[in-house]
Design a protein around this motif. Structure first.
Motif, PDB file in Angstrom:
ATOM      1  N   THR A 612     -27.407-114.498 -58.226  1.00 47.68           N
ATOM      2  CA  THR A 612     -28.490-113.860 -58.625  1.00 47.68           C
ATOM      3  C   THR A 612     -27.989-112.777 -59.547  1.00 47.68           C
ATOM      4  N   ASP A 613     -28.472-112.761 -60.851  1.00 45.52           N
ATOM      5  CA  ASP A 613     -28.328-111.663 -61.964  1.00 45.52           C
ATOM      6  C   ASP A 613     -28.917-110.663 -61.515  1.00 45.52           C
ATOM      7  N   ALA A 614     -28.295-109.341 -61.515  1.00 44.54           N
ATOM      8  CA  ALA A 614     -28.910-108.202 -61.283  1.00 44.54           C
ATOM      9  C   ALA A 614     -30.107-108.050 -62.379  1.00 44.54           C
ATOM     10  N   ASP A 615     -29.894-108.556 -63.538  1.00 48.86           N
ATOM     11  CA  ASP A 615     -30.798-108.161 -64.711  1.00 48.86           C
ATOM     12  C   ASP A 615     -31.895-109.297 -64.655  1.00 48.86           C
ATOM     13  N   GLY A 616     -31.919-110.054 -63.609  1.00 53.64           N
ATOM     14  CA  GLY A 616     -32.863-111.314 -63.775  1.00 53.64           C
ATOM     15  C   GLY A 616     -32.153-112.709 -63.832  1.00 53.64           C
ATOM     16  N   GLY A 617     -32.695-113.670 -63.164  1.00 53.22           N
ATOM     17  CA  GLY A 617     -32.256-115.039 -63.235  1.00 53.22           C
ATOM     18  C   GLY A 617     -31.301-115.491 -62.000  1.00 53.22           C
ATOM     19  N   GLU A 618     -31.343-116.795 -61.894  1.00 52.72           N
ATOM     20  CA  GLU A 618     -30.573-117.083 -60.845  1.00 52.72           C
ATOM     21  C   GLU A 618     -29.835-118.729 -61.033  1.00 52.72           C
ATOM     22  N   PHE A 619     -28.849-119.074 -60.472  1.00 57.81           N
ATOM     23  CA  PHE A 619     -28.259-120.368 -60.704  1.00 57.81           C
ATOM     24  C   PHE A 619     -27.361-120.522 -59.361  1.00 57.81           C
ATOM     25  N   LYS A 620     -27.161-121.923 -59.277  1.00 53.95           N
ATOM     26  CA  LYS A 620     -26.347-122.481 -58.081  1.00 53.95           C
ATOM     27  C   LYS A 620     -25.267-123.271 -58.400  1.00 53.95           C
ATOM     28  N   LEU A 621     -24.015-123.126 -57.813  1.00 54.64           N
ATOM     29  CA  LEU A 621     -22.932-123.760 -57.977  1.00 54.64           C
ATOM     30  C   LEU A 621     -22.141-124.149 -56.474  1.00 54.64           C
ATOM     31  N   SER A 622     -21.350-125.169 -56.729  1.00 53.94           N
ATOM     32  CA  SER A 622     -20.871-125.636 -55.433  1.00 53.94           C
ATOM     33  C   SER A 622     -19.295-124.824 -55.169  1.00 53.94           C
ATOM     34  N   GLY A 623     -19.050-124.774 -53.959  1.00 57.52           N
ATOM     35  CA  GLY A 623     -17.605-124.078 -54.026  1.00 57.52           C
ATOM     36  C   GLY A 623     -16.546-124.820 -54.391  1.00 57.52           C
ATOM     37  N   LYS A 624     -16.816-126.040 -54.440  1.00 52.78           N
ATOM     38  CA  LYS A 624     -15.825-126.971 -55.092  1.00 52.78           C
ATOM     39  C   LYS A 624     -15.621-126.651 -56.395  1.00 52.78           C
ATOM     40  N   LYS A 638     -21.628-106.990 -76.815  1.00 53.77           N
ATOM     41  CA  LYS A 638     -20.487-106.143 -76.679  1.00 53.77           C
ATOM     42  C   LYS A 638     -20.669-104.896 -75.829  1.00 53.77           C
ATOM     43  N   ARG A 639     -19.716-104.452 -75.142  1.00 60.01           N
ATOM     44  CA  ARG A 639     -19.818-103.041 -74.448  1.00 60.01           C
ATOM     45  C   ARG A 639     -21.169-103.504 -73.433  1.00 60.01           C
ATOM     46  N   LYS A 640     -20.784-104.479 -72.463  1.00 56.90           N
ATOM     47  CA  LYS A 640     -21.832-104.730 -71.576  1.00 56.90           C
ATOM     48  C   LYS A 640     -21.395-104.946 -70.095  1.00 56.90           C
ATOM     49  N   ALA A 641     -22.137-104.511 -69.288  1.00 51.84           N
ATOM     50  CA  ALA A 641     -21.804-104.561 -67.839  1.00 51.84           C
ATOM     51  C   ALA A 641     -22.857-105.427 -67.174  1.00 51.84           C
ATOM     52  N   LYS A 642     -22.177-106.335 -66.404  1.00 53.32           N
ATOM     53  CA  LYS A 642     -23.146-107.438 -65.387  1.00 53.32           C
ATOM     54  C   LYS A 642     -22.502-107.430 -63.941  1.00 53.32           C
ATOM     55  N   ILE A 643     -23.651-107.417 -63.276  1.00 53.65           N
ATOM     56  CA  ILE A 643     -23.432-107.681 -61.701  1.00 53.65           C
ATOM     57  C   ILE A 643     -24.387-108.760 -61.496  1.00 53.65           C
ATOM     58  N   TYR A 644     -23.281-109.716 -60.549  1.00 52.40           N
ATOM     59  CA  TYR A 644     -23.978-110.805 -59.921  1.00 52.40           C
ATOM     60  C   TYR A 644     -23.627-110.833 -58.358  1.00 52.40           C
ATOM     61  N   PHE A 645     -24.753-111.027 -57.860  1.00 53.67           N
ATOM     62  CA  PHE A 645     -24.673-111.196 -56.313  1.00 53.67           C
ATOM     63  C   PHE A 645     -24.520-112.807 -56.055  1.00 53.67           C
ATOM     64  N   TYR A 646     -23.750-112.849 -54.893  1.00 52.06           N
ATOM     65  CA  TYR A 646     -24.083-114.346 -54.499  1.00 52.06           C
ATOM     66  C   TYR A 646     -23.907-114.547 -53.184  1.00 52.06           C
ATOM     67  N   LYS A 647     -24.292-115.824 -52.363  1.00 53.17           N
ATOM     68  CA  LYS A 647     -24.425-115.862 -51.040  1.00 53.17           C
ATOM     69  C   LYS A 647     -24.283-117.606 -50.828  1.00 53.17           C
ATOM     70  N   GLU A 648     -23.534-117.754 -49.708  1.00 56.18           N
ATOM     71  CA  GLU A 648     -23.574-119.214 -49.342  1.00 56.18           C
ATOM     72  C   GLU A 648     -24.990-119.720 -48.803  1.00 56.18           C
ATOM     73  N   ILE A 649     -25.334-120.729 -49.291  1.00 53.13           N
ATOM     74  CA  ILE A 649     -26.755-121.159 -48.927  1.00 53.13           C
ATOM     75  C   ILE A 649     -26.772-122.627 -48.096  1.00 53.13           C
ATOM     76  N   ASP A 650     -25.485-123.264 -48.084  1.00 55.07           N
ATOM     77  CA  ASP A 650     -25.514-124.392 -47.467  1.00 55.07           C
ATOM     78  C   ASP A 650     -24.161-124.916 -47.344  1.00 55.07           C
ATOM     79  N   SER A 651     -23.807-125.782 -46.306  1.00 54.78           N
ATOM     80  CA  SER A 651     -22.383-126.253 -46.323  1.00 54.78           C
ATOM     81  C   SER A 651     -22.485-127.838 -46.134  1.00 54.78           C
TER      82      SER A 651
END
Length: 651
Positions: A612-624, A638-651
């Protein structure tokens, strides 16, 4: 416990003889994971080694020396509080030749720099100079009597997925040597330049040592170390204490009480979720005049006169204390108890409480002698009185003084090191006594920034202002990012400041396990005077509270720490128990790259992750995919700071 039981672990000499060659008897007791060994020498010298083993496999010990005889002891010299060899994969001596050795598989010593008003503090530069070969010895020491000035008292010795982390617990002048033999590494540490006899009945302690054996790569070992400090040394999160290090809003102590209360009113009115009001220097001195910021008036001439200035705060700060506590804030107040101006009342009334300077004209400063019981008692009672009267929740303890030269000038030839030992043990006793009297008191350890960080101060305090390089209101943002990478290798809790410019890039670069928002600091500068400023503060302070829980968890730098302006910088904090984490990504102002790929750590290859992008938007990726192809991010600006939260959703 076999390592503790089968090794003396320290060494010293009595007179001209090695202590272990003298006659002595031993008494050993064990209570749980604590082993106490007492060595009783025929001349009345009693040496007590108190050692502990932690469930993670780490060891800790400290030595206590006591003269039980009626006469002074012989002179004790060569006192190494740690003098040990530890097995390490075999290595051949370096041979001269046309080809360089394989530095990647050789033994490396990671020894961080100290806090020295420099972008690369608590930093280890990757280079061939880190390597150590059989027959070589590397020496390190603190500078000028402050434990993390010059060099920090932490070391990581690594070879091929195994190694040892070492820490020295001494808040003064320490010295250590790390050597390599064919099949082991040696670690020797001590208080520097000690040579003393003990008086009849005298008892002292010396430096402590922590050793953490580990298996894994260097990054994994640093996380093992962070967990050890977090779980067994830091007071943060202990019973009756807050779970996280504090979020503060700071004000200058020389501004008027009304100006301070106006800031408290704004915090309350606009529901800004600060936890502490941080009042810095300038509030004290019977004759001190108001100063709207740190560059005005004569506030610095009153250090040591801990009377609230009636010219600045007519009600003695009681109105400020009442207002901030009513607003749900806690009170952090600045002190510098050890450094005292010579003209202050206490220094003129009790010159015997201070270490005499053989050249008194050299400085207006003098050092309160915490080895003097009367001076110690006065300091404790003064601090207790202010804590009680103003309901202080956090005691900010600064130390803008290099004491080593003064300590040594006050030693007699047969008591070298005793003045320092008495002072530092007096400091520990003072902090311990305050913490016992006020169980929920937080001590902020500052010494011109982070120049007194060691394992003994970490068990009693937290460095909420780890570097004075962030003092300017518009300090260089890259420096905060560098410190975020380097300090977090060694400390699960430490603090930064935001500066006073309302910029997303700046404040996101300042996020760490503790944060001081400086926007309220100067009486000359407006605060919360526009809707934009209020919205900015509310948005980013609330965002900070969402990311703060991650900063004391596992830390994975995804790029090397660098102050270059043409790069991306990235770091990951991962919570194994919650199976989630955050990424902080910084595209610096001169970076020509709009896209970069990062390989995350600590993830499950069989799982999928929601980002989850702190500025809006989501995407999913596999651990592999994350482990094989990495995470590719695009930042057009340029001169940009981004924060992304992530969490495991399934295995």
């Amino acid at each position: 416990m076999n390592f503790l039981k089968n090794n003396r672990r320290f060494s010293f000499s009595i007179g001209t003889d090695i202590a272990w060659e003298k006659a002595y008897r031993t008494e050993i007791t064990q209570e749980g994971n604590v082993l106490t060994t007492v060595y009783l020498f025929e001349n009345g010298l009693k040496v007590t080694n108190v050692a502990r083993k932690y469930e993670c496999g780490a060891y800790e010990w400290c030595n206590y020396f006591e003269n039980t005889a009626k006469d002074s002891s012989e002179i004790l010299t060569d006192l190494w509080d740690c003098d040990c060899s530890f097995p390490l994969e075999s290595e051949q001596p370096r041979k001269p030749g046309a080809y360089l050795p394989d530095f990647k598989t050789s033994t490396r010593v990671y020894a961080p720099s100290g806090s020295n008003y420099f972008p690369q503090e608590f930093f280890v530069q990757e280079s061939p100079w880190l390597n150590i070969f059989p027959g070589e010895v590397k020496a390190y020491s603190s500078h000028c009597g402050r434990s993390s000035q010059g060099n920090a008292p932490f070391f990581n010795v690594h070879k091929n997925g195994k190694g040892y982390l070492f820490a020295i617990g001494w808040t003064g002048q320490w010295y250590c040597e790390i050597g390599r033999t064919k099949d082991s590494v040696t670690f020797r540490s001590k208080i520097a330049d000690t040579r003393f006899r003990l008086l009849p009945g005298e008892k002292i302690r010396t430096s402590s040592v922590v050793v953490l054996p580990y298996t894994g790569d260097v990054t994994d070992s640093q996380n093992q170390w962070r967990r050890l400090v977090k779980n067994h040394f830091s007071l943060i999160g202990r019973e009756g204490r807050k779970k996280y290090a504090p979020l503060c809003a700071s004000v200058w102590g020389g501004m008027s009480s009304q100006a301070v209360c106006d800031r408290i009113d704004a915090i309350k009115k606009f529901h800004l979720p600060f936890e502490y009001l941080w009042m810095d220097a300038g509030w004290y001195g019977q004759s001190a005049k108001p100063s709207s910021n740190e560059f005005e008036s004569d506030w610095s001439l009153h250090t040591g006169d801990w009377v609230v200035s009636p010219h600045i705060h007519p009600r003695g700060l009681k109105d400020v204390s009442e207002a901030l506590h009513k607003a749900g804030l806690k009170f952090l107040l600045w002190f510098e108890p050890e450094r005292v101006i010579r003209s202050t009342p206490v220094a003129t009334a009790h010159p015997d409480w201070f270490l005499p300077n053989p050249k008194p004209g050299e400085s207006d400063h003098t050092l309160l002698n915490l080895g003097n019981q009367e001076a110690w008692t006065c300091c404790f009672e003064t601090l207790s009185s202010v804590i009680d009267e103003l309901k202080i929740d956090c005691l900010r303890w600064d130390f803008n003084f290099e004491p080593l030269d003064l300590w040594r000038k006050n030693d007699s030839p047969d008591r070298q090191g005793i003045t320092e030992i008495k002072h530092i043990t007096g400091l520990y006793r003072l902090w311990d006594t305050l913490l016992k009297k006020y169980p929920r008191l937080l001590i902020d350890n500052c010494a011109s920034g982070g120049r007194r960080i060691d394992i003994e101060t970490l068990r009693r305090s937290v460095p909420l202002w780890r570097s004075d390089i962030q003092c300017p209101a518009n300090y260089e943002v890259t420096h905060a990012q560098c410190h975020h990478f380097s300090f977090n290798q060694w400390l699960p809790y430490s603090g930064t400041g935001t500066g006073r410019l309302y910029e997303e890039y700046r404040i996101r670069s300042a996020y760490d396990s503790a944060l001081n928002a400086n926007y309220f600091f100067s009486e000359n500068e407006p605060f919360c005077d526009t809707p934009d400023k209020i919205a900015f503060l509310k948005k980013y302070i609330e965002e900070y509270l969402k990311v703060r829980p991650y900063f004391s968890e596992d830390c994975y730098p995804l790029t090397q720490s660098s102050e270059n302006s043409d790069i991306w910088a990235a770091i990951q904090f991962h919570r194994p128990a919650q199976k989630d984490g955050i990424l902080q990504i910084f595209r610096r102002e001169n970076s020509p790259y709009e896209r970069a790929t990062f390989f995350l750590r600590g993830l499950n290859k069989a799982s999928r992750y929601l980002f989850t992008d702190a500025d809006g938007g989501e995407f999913k990726l596999s651990g592999k995919q994350l482990s094989t192809r990495g995470l590719t991010l695009e930042i057009p600006e340029k001169r940009k700071a981004k924060i992304y939260f992530y969490k495991e959703i399934d295995s």
